[in-house]
Design a protein around this motif. Structure first.
Motif, PDB file in Angstrom:
ATOM      1  N   LYS A  19      16.190   4.202   2.865  1.00  0.00           N
ATOM      2  CA  LYS A  19      16.688   5.534   3.229  1.00  0.00           C
ATOM      3  C   LYS A  19      17.992   5.852   2.493  1.00  0.00           C
ATOM      4  CE  LYS A  19      14.459   6.242   7.673  1.00  0.00           C
ATOM      5  NZ  LYS A  19      14.588   6.555   9.097  1.00  0.00           N
ATOM      6  N   GLU A  46      13.333  10.441  -4.887  1.00  0.00           N
ATOM      7  CA  GLU A  46      13.218  11.528  -3.925  1.00  0.00           C
ATOM      8  C   GLU A  46      13.068  10.961  -2.512  1.00  0.00           C
ATOM      9  OE1 GLU A  46       9.951  14.174  -4.518  1.00  0.00           O
ATOM     10  OE2 GLU A  46      10.817  15.643  -3.153  1.00  0.00           O
ATOM     11  N   ARG A  47      13.727  11.587  -1.569  1.00  0.00           N
ATOM     12  CA  ARG A  47      13.541  11.185  -0.174  1.00  0.00           C
ATOM     13  C   ARG A  47      12.878  12.319   0.587  1.00  0.00           C
ATOM     14  NH1 ARG A  47      19.026   9.120   1.928  1.00  0.00           N
ATOM     15  NH2 ARG A  47      19.809  10.528   0.352  1.00  0.00           N
ATOM     16  N   LEU A  48      11.950  11.980   1.423  1.00  0.00           N
ATOM     17  CA  LEU A  48      11.191  12.983   2.159  1.00  0.00           C
ATOM     18  C   LEU A  48      11.890  13.311   3.481  1.00  0.00           C
ATOM     19  CD1 LEU A  48       7.565  11.697   1.421  1.00  0.00           C
ATOM     20  CD2 LEU A  48       9.077  13.172   0.046  1.00  0.00           C
ATOM     21  N   ASP A  49      11.305  14.211   4.252  1.00  0.00           N
ATOM     22  CA  ASP A  49      11.967  14.708   5.459  1.00  0.00           C
ATOM     23  C   ASP A  49      12.271  13.596   6.468  1.00  0.00           C
ATOM     24  OD1 ASP A  49      11.933  17.196   4.389  1.00  0.00           O
ATOM     25  OD2 ASP A  49      10.237  17.929   5.571  1.00  0.00           O
ATOM     26  N   ASP A  50      11.491  12.517   6.454  1.00  0.00           N
ATOM     27  CA  ASP A  50      11.759  11.418   7.390  1.00  0.00           C
ATOM     28  C   ASP A  50      12.910  10.529   6.916  1.00  0.00           C
ATOM     29  OD1 ASP A  50      10.588  10.008   5.324  1.00  0.00           O
ATOM     30  OD2 ASP A  50       8.756   9.512   6.418  1.00  0.00           O
ATOM     31  N   GLY A  51      13.469  10.845   5.749  1.00  0.00           N
ATOM     32  CA  GLY A  51      14.632  10.117   5.255  1.00  0.00           C
ATOM     33  C   GLY A  51      14.302   8.989   4.291  1.00  0.00           C
ATOM     34  N   TRP A  52      13.044   8.542   4.325  1.00  0.00           N
ATOM     35  CA  TRP A  52      12.668   7.426   3.454  1.00  0.00           C
ATOM     36  C   TRP A  52      12.347   7.894   2.043  1.00  0.00           C
ATOM     37  CZ3 TRP A  52       9.394   5.523   7.980  1.00  0.00           C
ATOM     38  CH2 TRP A  52       9.977   4.389   8.581  1.00  0.00           C
ATOM     39  N   ALA A  54      10.381   8.456  -1.297  1.00  0.00           N
ATOM     40  CA  ALA A  54       9.009   8.943  -1.472  1.00  0.00           C
ATOM     41  C   ALA A  54       8.047   7.829  -1.871  1.00  0.00           C
ATOM     42  CB  ALA A  54       8.988  10.043  -2.525  1.00  0.00           C
ATOM     43  N   ARG A  58       4.438   4.416   4.149  1.00  0.00           N
ATOM     44  CA  ARG A  58       4.879   4.596   5.550  1.00  0.00           C
ATOM     45  C   ARG A  58       4.145   3.686   6.522  1.00  0.00           C
ATOM     46  NH1 ARG A  58       7.927   7.353   2.068  1.00  0.00           N
ATOM     47  NH2 ARG A  58       9.140   8.988   3.055  1.00  0.00           N
TER      48      ARG A  58
END
Ligand code: SF4
Ligand code: SF4
Length: 94
Positions: A19, A46-52, A54, A58
């Motif tokens: 993250k 790039e980090r996605l909306d969940d913070g992790w 890309a 998951r």
């Protein structure tokens, strides 16, 4: 500097370090679609909306581009001070 903690393992961690902001400092073959530009124009993961990141799977919480991962990811020391700090922060945020 503190020595790495031998008790720490990624197996009991929800990829806390994935993250973090990861700047791609060298060319390691990271697929472009996993990257973005930061406010200064540097290439970052790039980090996605969940913070992790890309590139993180998951479900398994494993890196999907392990062989091509950025230098910063390669140098991040399991059980080192930054790792312990991220684990602590993740624990408090859970
Ligand atoms: S924060 Fe530390 S223990 Fe957690 S995944 Fe990253 S290196 Fe492994
Ligand atoms: S490239 Fe891989 S190791 Fe690095 S932050 Fe993303 S998922 Fe984690």
């Amino acid at each position: 500097m503190n020595a790495p903690s031998p008790a720490v393992t990624c197996d009991d961690c929800a990829a806390a370090c994935c993250k973090l902001e990861v700047v791609c400092l060298t060319e390691t073959g990271v697929p472009r679609h996993f990257t973005a530009r930061d406010a200064w124009g540097a290439v970052v993961m790039e980090r996605l909306d969940d913070g992790w990141c890309a590139a993180l799977d998951r479900d398994s919480l494993l890196c999907r581009i392990y062989e091509q991962r950025p230098l910063l990811c390669r140098e991040f020391e399991m059980g080192g001070p930054d790792c312990l700090a991220e684990r602590e922060a993740a624990w408090h945020n859970s």
